[in-house]
Design an enzyme around this catalytic site. Structure first.
Site, PDB file in Angstrom:
ATOM      1  N   HIS A  36       0.859  -1.192   0.000  1.00  0.00           N
ATOM      2  CA  HIS A  36       0.000   0.000   0.000  1.00  0.00           C
ATOM      3  C   HIS A  36       0.893   1.239   0.000  1.00  0.00           C
ATOM      4  CE1 HIS A  36       1.073   0.160   4.209  1.00  0.00           C
ATOM      5  NE2 HIS A  36       0.519  -1.031   4.428  1.00  0.00           N
ATOM      6  N   GLU A  37       0.275   2.402   0.083  1.00  0.00           N
ATOM      7  CA  GLU A  37       1.027   3.660   0.002  1.00  0.00           C
ATOM      8  C   GLU A  37       2.120   3.785   1.070  1.00  0.00           C
ATOM      9  OE1 GLU A  37       1.607   6.508  -1.787  1.00  0.00           O
ATOM     10  OE2 GLU A  37       0.613   5.350  -3.347  1.00  0.00           O
ATOM     11  N   HIS A  39       4.082   1.357   2.183  1.00  0.00           N
ATOM     12  CA  HIS A  39       5.255   0.681   1.623  1.00  0.00           C
ATOM     13  C   HIS A  39       5.871   1.520   0.495  1.00  0.00           C
ATOM     14  CE1 HIS A  39       2.709  -2.921   2.914  1.00  0.00           C
ATOM     15  NE2 HIS A  39       3.816  -3.113   3.606  1.00  0.00           N
ATOM     16  N   ARG A 190      -3.181  -5.446   7.054  1.00  0.00           N
ATOM     17  CA  ARG A 190      -4.208  -6.118   7.858  1.00  0.00           C
ATOM     18  C   ARG A 190      -5.546  -5.376   7.836  1.00  0.00           C
ATOM     19  NH1 ARG A 190       0.454  -7.842  11.161  1.00  0.00           N
ATOM     20  NH2 ARG A 190       0.424 -10.108  11.165  1.00  0.00           N
TER      21      ARG A 190
HETATM   22  P1  AMP Z   1       4.816  -5.046   6.499  1.00  0.00           P
HETATM   23  O1  AMP Z   1       4.615  -5.438   5.069  1.00  0.00           O
HETATM   24  O2  AMP Z   1       3.545  -4.752   7.221  1.00  0.00           O
HETATM   25  O3  AMP Z   1       5.750  -5.960   7.236  1.00  0.00           O
HETATM   26  O4  AMP Z   1       5.561  -3.636   6.451  1.00  0.00           O
HETATM   27  C1  AMP Z   1       6.756  -3.467   5.731  1.00  0.00           C
HETATM   28  C2  AMP Z   1       7.336  -2.116   6.053  1.00  0.00           C
HETATM   29  O5  AMP Z   1       6.402  -1.091   5.703  1.00  0.00           O
HETATM   30  C3  AMP Z   1       7.640  -1.943   7.537  1.00  0.00           C
HETATM   31  O6  AMP Z   1       8.837  -1.196   7.684  1.00  0.00           O
HETATM   32  C4  AMP Z   1       6.446  -1.158   8.010  1.00  0.00           C
HETATM   33  O7  AMP Z   1       6.702  -0.385   9.165  1.00  0.00           O
HETATM   34  C5  AMP Z   1       6.176  -0.263   6.823  1.00  0.00           C
HETATM   35  N1  AMP Z   1       4.803   0.225   6.858  1.00  0.00           N
HETATM   36  C6  AMP Z   1       3.672  -0.506   7.004  1.00  0.00           C
HETATM   37  N2  AMP Z   1       2.587   0.304   7.061  1.00  0.00           N
HETATM   38  C7  AMP Z   1       3.049   1.568   6.955  1.00  0.00           C
HETATM   39  C8  AMP Z   1       2.432   2.858   6.959  1.00  0.00           C
HETATM   40  N3  AMP Z   1       1.113   3.005   7.083  1.00  0.00           N
HETATM   41  N4  AMP Z   1       3.223   3.946   6.839  1.00  0.00           N
HETATM   42  C9  AMP Z   1       4.559   3.817   6.716  1.00  0.00           C
HETATM   43  N5  AMP Z   1       5.203   2.634   6.698  1.00  0.00           N
HETATM   44  C10 AMP Z   1       4.462   1.525   6.827  1.00  0.00           C
END
Ligand code: AMP
Length: 292
Positions: A36-37, A39, A190
């Site tokens: 998403h945005e 990432h 999620r």
């Molecule tokens: P995930 O795929 O949830 O493991 O997240 C991968 C990376 O993206 C991690 O460093 C997260 O902290 C970051 N991330 C997830 N959601 C957000 C968000 N809303 N804003 C900024 N970074 C995010």
């Protein structure tokens, strides 16, 4: 241009060796996919700080507890590739299965002690051991100059800063601000689990944190009323609290109050339906000085 899709450890070694020979500077963005945005903001910042960006997409089994959502974690590989291209990534590391990272006989884990202990670490035993292990493996495999992570997972960011420093991995760890939906909900893969009604109620997390920030601006510095402001919103929305805590922004130790010059962070975890959501905001810093 189509990005390189790397499937194996050997693929990554070959690809990074080529980069090194050509003198490129590499940024790595580790993710679990369903991008998403939030990432994409990390990928774009990676492009600003390095000339080549690699994104890893790996739903890491070692960071999920036995009763957590590993098998139903959302996936959309085709969509993710398109998003990575649009944000400027040149390579995607997408291990075909867990055995690429954890082959038969795997037995090495990384444990970051102090900052893993409270908050999500206390509620999700073993979670940060899994995170620290996979991120250490990715950082040692890619040897990036820069690695980018979101403040949305604030405790995770502190765990990664610690392992990078303690194990002399030498990456520049960049923490990026939480990207939110227009109504304030922190973006998260999620969020896809939420029904429309649960999603509406999930707004209580960011609303509560903003209420606490507003209280601090009005001069309330003690932890108790700041935490209570978040709890009020959770209760009003009928969310089940997992924790609400005010902590030192670096060490993540509990704080009795916000003190000028000592950055503090207010963190919340709560369930909307069966989905566990987290959010956090800085308290102190600008708010401390009475600005904003
Ligand atoms: P995930 O795929 O949830 O493991 O997240 C991968 C990376 O993206 C991690 O460093 C997260 O902290 C970051 N991330 C997830 N959601 C957000 C968000 N809303 N804003 C900024 N970074 C995010």
């Amino acid at each position: 241009m189509a990005p390189a899709v790397l499937k194996t450890v050997a693929d990554v070694k070959d690809w990074t060796a080529g980069l090194r020979r050509e003198g490129h500077r590499l940024a790595l963005v580790p993710t679990m996919g369903f991008l998403h945005e939030g990432h994409l903001s990390l990928i774009r910042e990676g492009r600003r700080r390095a000339d080549v960006v690699a994104v890893s997409i790996f739903v890491n089994p070692t960071q999920f507890g036995p009763r957590e959502d590993l098998s139903r974690y959302p996936r959309d590989f085709e969509g993710d590739v398109a998003k990575c291209i649009s944000a400027g990534a040149q390579a995607i590391f997408a291990p075909a299965g867990p055995e690429v990272m954890y082959p038969q006989g795997y037995q090495t884990y990384v444990e970051v002690t102090d900052v893993s202990q409270g908050l999500c670490g206390a509620r999700r035993p073993g979670h940060f051991r899994g995170v620290a292990t996979v991120v250490t493996k990715l950082l040692t495999l890619f040897r990036p100059e820069v690695a980018l992570f979101g403040e949305k997972d604030y405790q995770q960011l502190q765990v990664i800063r610690a392992l990078n420093q303690d194990l002399h991995l030498g990456a520049d760890i960049v923490g990026m601000p939480t990207v939110r939906e227009p109504d304030g909900l922190a973006m998260s893969s999620r969020n896809a689990y939420l029904s429309p009604e649960e999603r509406q109620r999930a707004l209580a997390l960011s609303r509560g944190l903003k209420a606490a920030q507003a209280l601090l601006r009005e001069g309330t510095r003690e932890s108790e009323p700041l935490v209570a402001a978040v709890r009020r919103e959770l209760e009003a929305a009928g969310l089940r609290e997992d924790y609400v805590e005010l902590v030192d922004a670096e060490r993540l130790t509990p704080l009795a109050s916000v003190v000028p010059g000592q950055p503090a962070r207010l963190l919340v975890a709560a369930f909307s339906g069966t989905t566990r959501l987290i959010d956090n905001m800085q308290l102190g810093g600008e708010e401390n000085a009475g600005r904003v």
